[in-house]
Design a protein around this motif. Structure first.
Motif, PDB file in Angstrom:
ATOM      1  N   ALA A 151      34.619  37.318  70.948  1.00 25.36           N
ATOM      2  CA  ALA A 151      34.300  35.879  70.869  1.00 25.36           C
ATOM      3  C   ALA A 151      35.519  35.113  70.347  1.00 25.36           C
ATOM      4  N   ASN A 152      36.093  35.589  69.260  1.00 21.22           N
ATOM      5  CA  ASN A 152      37.266  34.886  68.728  1.00 21.22           C
ATOM      6  C   ASN A 152      38.486  35.043  69.631  1.00 21.22           C
ATOM      7  N   ALA A 153      38.619  36.199  70.262  1.00 24.04           N
ATOM      8  CA  ALA A 153      39.765  36.391  71.171  1.00 24.04           C
ATOM      9  C   ALA A 153      39.657  35.419  72.348  1.00 24.04           C
ATOM     10  N   SER A 154      38.447  35.224  72.888  1.00 24.89           N
ATOM     11  CA  SER A 154      38.308  34.290  74.017  1.00 24.89           C
ATOM     12  C   SER A 154      38.622  32.866  73.567  1.00 24.89           C
ATOM     13  N   ALA A 155      38.236  32.521  72.350  1.00 29.28           N
ATOM     14  CA  ALA A 155      38.516  31.174  71.828  1.00 29.28           C
ATOM     15  C   ALA A 155      40.014  30.970  71.626  1.00 29.28           C
ATOM     16  N   VAL A 156      40.685  31.975  71.067  1.00 29.16           N
ATOM     17  CA  VAL A 156      42.131  31.869  70.837  1.00 29.16           C
ATOM     18  C   VAL A 156      42.859  31.716  72.180  1.00 29.16           C
ATOM     19  N   ILE A 157      42.489  32.527  73.156  1.00 29.94           N
ATOM     20  CA  ILE A 157      43.193  32.492  74.449  1.00 29.94           C
ATOM     21  C   ILE A 157      42.917  31.169  75.169  1.00 29.94           C
ATOM     22  N   LYS A 158      41.677  30.706  75.100  1.00 23.65           N
ATOM     23  CA  LYS A 158      41.328  29.423  75.754  1.00 23.65           C
ATOM     24  C   LYS A 158      42.140  28.272  75.150  1.00 23.65           C
ATOM     25  N   GLN A 159      42.292  28.293  73.825  1.00 21.45           N
ATOM     26  CA  GLN A 159      43.079  27.247  73.146  1.00 21.45           C
ATOM     27  C   GLN A 159      44.536  27.271  73.595  1.00 21.45           C
ATOM     28  N   ALA A 160      45.048  28.482  73.834  1.00 23.14           N
ATOM     29  CA  ALA A 160      46.472  28.638  74.156  1.00 23.14           C
ATOM     30  C   ALA A 160      46.800  28.182  75.578  1.00 23.14           C
ATOM     31  N   PHE A 161      45.850  28.395  76.510  1.00 27.78           N
ATOM     32  CA  PHE A 161      46.110  28.073  77.931  1.00 27.78           C
ATOM     33  C   PHE A 161      45.340  26.806  78.288  1.00 27.78           C
ATOM     34  N   LYS A 162      46.029  25.677  78.193  1.00 31.47           N
ATOM     35  CA  LYS A 162      45.358  24.380  78.364  1.00 31.47           C
ATOM     36  C   LYS A 162      44.806  24.187  79.777  1.00 31.47           C
ATOM     37  N   GLU A 163      45.421  24.817  80.749  1.00 34.16           N
ATOM     38  CA  GLU A 163      44.963  24.595  82.130  1.00 34.16           C
ATOM     39  C   GLU A 163      43.941  25.635  82.605  1.00 34.16           C
ATOM     40  N   MET A 203      40.366  35.278  83.372  1.00 32.05           N
ATOM     41  CA  MET A 203      40.832  33.912  83.108  1.00 32.05           C
ATOM     42  C   MET A 203      40.897  33.134  84.407  1.00 32.05           C
ATOM     43  N   ASP A 204      40.350  31.922  84.388  1.00 28.86           N
ATOM     44  CA  ASP A 204      40.372  31.062  85.568  1.00 28.86           C
ATOM     45  C   ASP A 204      41.165  29.799  85.263  1.00 28.86           C
ATOM     46  N   SER A 205      41.892  29.319  86.264  1.00 30.21           N
ATOM     47  CA  SER A 205      42.629  28.068  86.094  1.00 30.21           C
ATOM     48  C   SER A 205      42.292  27.084  87.206  1.00 30.21           C
ATOM     49  N   VAL A 206      42.356  25.824  86.859  1.00 33.54           N
ATOM     50  CA  VAL A 206      42.122  24.759  87.843  1.00 33.54           C
ATOM     51  C   VAL A 206      43.360  24.558  88.712  1.00 33.54           C
ATOM     52  N   LEU A 207      44.471  25.146  88.313  1.00 27.20           N
ATOM     53  CA  LEU A 207      45.718  25.006  89.080  1.00 27.20           C
ATOM     54  C   LEU A 207      45.926  26.204  89.990  1.00 27.20           C
ATOM     55  N   ASN A 233      40.004  26.856  82.801  1.00 28.93           N
ATOM     56  CA  ASN A 233      38.649  26.310  82.701  1.00 28.93           C
ATOM     57  C   ASN A 233      37.649  27.387  82.297  1.00 28.93           C
ATOM     58  N   TRP A 234      38.074  28.646  82.292  1.00 29.77           N
ATOM     59  CA  TRP A 234      37.180  29.738  81.880  1.00 29.77           C
ATOM     60  C   TRP A 234      38.032  30.887  81.353  1.00 29.77           C
ATOM     61  N   VAL A 235      37.680  31.383  80.188  1.00 27.04           N
ATOM     62  CA  VAL A 235      38.344  32.561  79.607  1.00 27.04           C
ATOM     63  C   VAL A 235      37.252  33.410  78.965  1.00 27.04           C
ATOM     64  N   GLY A 236      37.168  34.662  79.360  1.00 26.87           N
ATOM     65  CA  GLY A 236      36.134  35.486  78.744  1.00 26.87           C
ATOM     66  C   GLY A 236      36.233  36.935  79.145  1.00 26.87           C
TER      67      GLY A 236
END
Ligand code: SME
Length: 163
Positions: free
Chosen positions: A38-50, A134-138, A52-55
């Motif tokens: 849970a915390n790892a997904s939050a840390v990674i999501k914060q780091a990659f601004k673009e 990890m998913d990106s909108v770009l 839309n999904w990290v888990g």
């Protein structure tokens, strides 16, 4: 513990050094799978601004089941060899997809997604117990450098769980 916003640099080596440090910081002293992921997904999501999904998806028999994540609700189960996640699991290697519409069998969860990275998580014996997705909108957001950096991050996460 209160979260302190960090400024991630564009330079990849420093970016991934900081990412590993942050994963380590927010999972320190913890070995419970849900708490760590849970915390790892939050840390990674914060780091990659673009993104839309990290888990995480975790091996459960012949399927992957949805684990801790940040983003929109997603498919709960993925079969072995199915989608990008199931393919990475089947082949035992990271997959970088520049345009998900071009990946046959891709499982769409968020229609805004263009590119995707899936990194297998391995235990001490080298067996895959889950994947980081990890998913990106770009389109073509994830590079080869990211693959290496994310594989190192995945190792850091596995170390927390298995020592
Ligand atoms: N796109 C993935 C499914 C999971 S969602 O992206 C969160 C796949 O094809 O395996």
């Amino acid at each position: 513990m209160s979260y302190i916003e960090v400024e991630y640099p564009a330079e990849k080596a420093e970016f991934y050094r900081l990412l590993k440090e942050q994963i380590s910081l927010y999972t320190e002293g913890e070995s419970d799978e849900t708490a760590v992921l849970a915390n790892a997904s939050a840390v990674i999501k914060q780091a990659f601004k673009e993104t839309n999904w990290v888990g995480f998806y975790l091996v459960d028999g012949e399927e992957l089941k949805l684990g801790p994540f940040q983003g929109r609700p997603a498919v709960a189960r993925i079969g072995f060899g199915k989608g990008v996640c199931g393919s990475a699991w089947q082949h035992g290697e990271s997959l970088i997809v520049d345009e998900v519409e071009c990946f046959e069998g891709h499982i769409a969860c968020d229609c805004n997604t263009h590119s995707e990275a899936v990194i297998p998580l391995k235990n001490k014996e080298g067996e895959i117990f889950g994947v980081l997705d990890m998913d990106s909108v770009l389109p073509a957001y994830f590079t080869e450098e990211d693959r290496l950096g994310l594989e190192a991050a995945a190792e850091e996460i596995s170390k927390r769980l298995f020592g």
